[in-house]
Design an enzyme around this catalytic site. Structure first.
Site, PDB file in Angstrom:
ATOM      1  CG  ASP A 101      -1.974  -1.079   1.347  1.00 47.56           C
ATOM      2  OD1 ASP A 101      -2.143  -1.638   0.121  1.00 47.56           O
ATOM      3  OD2 ASP A 101      -2.194  -1.286   2.424  1.00 47.56           O
ATOM      4  CE1 TYR A 102       1.370   8.024  -1.835  1.00 44.45           C
ATOM      5  CE2 TYR A 102       0.431   8.369   0.223  1.00 44.45           C
ATOM      6  CZ  TYR A 102       1.135   8.826  -1.059  1.00 44.45           C
ATOM      7  OH  TYR A 102       1.336  10.102  -1.031  1.00 44.45           O
TER       8      TYR A 102
END
Ligand code: URA
Length: 233
Positions: A101-102
């Protein structure tokens, strides 16, 4: 290198099938049809054609990146955010193996070996992934048992997972979590399900490949031993 091995390594066919193609007269070396199986080629020098297409050995590369938070795991982001590609200084076109994820940091593999990517990310063969996480609150023995049984997220139960508490204080716990699949935001959703949301998440290992002290934002090439290990999974 024997011609059949060359064809197999270039991805034309398995070695056995490549032998058949040679015997059938479908392969040319330096403009001549070759039907003899023992024929040797020099990959850098000889020109090999199969069905009128030039056959070349691929230069596969395998990279371990320490992804920082604030980068997306895609080749190009529609919102112009920084991508993991911005951290690489290489001329080959590589692709991430799975996704972080970011807002997750840690170990991300990248390669141009599509076959390996396919196998490592296939739901059937999923290799275990280890995360270090800071959680809100302290998971109980019952929460740990729920992880072991698997937790229903998005209507489907996960495979058994491990949760081990490394450190705790009044408000937070630092834990290790081991999962086998790579479902979307899986660790965060599993921790939400036991009501101990993730505050910080870092992947520290894929199988027995550990991030160790690779600095955040840096990358290194995998060793041959590490590549062989991944191919065996
Ligand atoms: N699980 C998550 O929730 N996020 C990741 O980036 C990886 C696993």
């Amino acid at each position: 290198m024997r011609l059949q091995k060359f064809l197999a390594e270039a991805g034309v066919a398995s070695r056995r099938k490549a032998e058949e193609l040679i015997v059938m007269g479908k392969v040319q070396v330096n403009g001549k049809v070759i039907t003899e199986l023992g024929t040797k080629v020099e990959p850098q020098k000889d020109i090999v054609f199969y069905e009128n297409k030039k056959v070349q050995l691929k230069n596969f590369i395998y990279i371990m990146l320490h992804k920082p938070e604030g980068y997306v795991t895609t080749v190009k982001d529609q919102f112009q955010r920084p991508t993991v590609m911005d951290l690489l200084n290489i001329s080959e076109r590589v692709y991430p193996v799975g996704r972080l994820d970011y807002d997750t940091s840690g170990l991300l593999l990248l390669t141009n070996d599509g076959d390996l990517t396919y196998h490592l990310t296939h739901p059937k063969h999923n290799i275990e992934k280890t995360y270090e996480a800071k959680l809100f609150g302290i998971p109980s023995e019952a929460d740990i048992a729920r992880f072991q049984r698997g937790i229903v997220i998005d209507g489907k139960k996960t495979q058994p997972a491990k949760l081990e508490i490394l450190q705790k204080d009044k408000k937070y716990a630092t834990v290790h979590i081991v999962i086998h699949e790579g479902r979307n935001r899986q660790v965060r959703k599993m921790c939400d399900a036991i009501q101990h949301p993730v505050l910080k998440l870092k992947r520290i290992a894929t199988g027995t490949l550990f991030l160790k002290d690779l600095p955040k934002g840096s990358y290194r090439y995998l060793t041959q031993k590490e590549i062989d290990y991944l191919k065996k999974q």
